[in-house]
Design an enzyme around this catalytic site. Sequence first.
Site, short mmCIF file in Angstrom:
data_model
loop_
_atom_site.label_atom_id
_atom_site.label_comp_id
_atom_site.label_asym_id
_atom_site.label_seq_id
_atom_site.Cartn_x
_atom_site.Cartn_y
_atom_site.Cartn_z
N SER A 153 0.82 -1.21 0.00
CA SER A 153 0.00 0.00 0.00
C SER A 153 0.86 1.26 0.00
CB SER A 153 -0.90 0.00 1.25
OG SER A 153 -1.53 1.24 1.42
N TYR A 188 -1.97 0.44 10.29
CA TYR A 188 -2.16 -0.29 9.04
C TYR A 188 -0.95 -0.14 8.13
CZ TYR A 188 -3.59 -0.95 4.18
OH TYR A 188 -3.63 -1.32 2.86
N LYS A 191 1.94 -3.03 6.80
CA LYS A 191 2.31 -3.30 5.42
C LYS A 191 3.82 -3.19 5.21
CE LYS A 191 -1.57 -4.21 3.27
NZ LYS A 191 -1.78 -5.48 2.56
#
Length: 329
Positions: free
Chosen positions: A116, A140, A144
């Site tokens: 991402s 988040y 990643k």
Amino acid sequence: MKVLVTGGAGYVGSFTVRRLLNAGHEVVVVDNLTTGRREAVGACRLHVVDIRDLSAMGAVFEGFRPDAVIHFAALKSSEESLRDISTYFDVNVTGTQNLLAVCARTGVRRFVFSSSCAVYGTPQICPVDESAPARPESPYGETKYLCERMIASYAQATGMRYANLRYFNAAGAADDASLGEHAGPGATQLLPVAVRATLGLPPSLTLRIFGDDYPTPDGTALRDYIHVEDLARAHLQALERLDGEDRCGPVNLGRGHPVSVRELIDVLSDVSGKNPEVVVAPRRPGDPGLSWADPGLALRRFGWSAERDLHHIVRTAWDWHTRVPASLE
């Protein structure tokens, strides 16, 4: 090629599975169906397994013996990750560690990871390329980036070829409205939320813009929207061209065209012929104000570039959600 796809019943995963099958690959999907949908994979073999279940994952791999893995399975909301850090690290990091361990044990040679742009946080320079430092601003994004580092370490130890595909804002649906995004009342992705407000669906009959005081032409955040079909094609091209060590590493996937929140709403109004009621709310924690890609490396490395423009993205999303109302339930 025998390809195992984790999270293949989800949004981008299901489009990628369809492309893999059409290209003649043998595909097995692993998905716990927390957010994925069984019908999205059609007749493709599906194992309802959580990637955190190491024993169950091992059994799937032993039975299929894949040549390659495409890894989508993850939790993916920056906002939610701020409220539930432990679950995000458990699913995204521990799950990926389990997956890599099984890949190493069974001799998987190619690995494509759904990463991402959240790893960049708010880039110091846009468009951002892969040389920019990783400065995630949410748990988040941190998960990643940790997964990217684990994948690189496993690859170095085993000789596995890999691509960490850092994609920007996935949106849109199939041209024939046969497949698209399912975004219920709790969704945070701008386009389905905007469609919901345009249709006057609860829980909110107004569309909230989170911040209009960013250093941008209209004060709203800038994003790089990319059609889900272009993303699916990128995964296939990356997988098929991972034949040299110089092709391993992070790769941006975006159109390279910044679009503001207000611009997206304007295009949706043009497509739908309707104008949602808009209200401005405070900035949302974990959201960068500016983020768009330099996608040049994807072209040089995999021969890939985005083909569909913003109007196509919005039109297909509108067609999908209005033809399949259950996609917003």
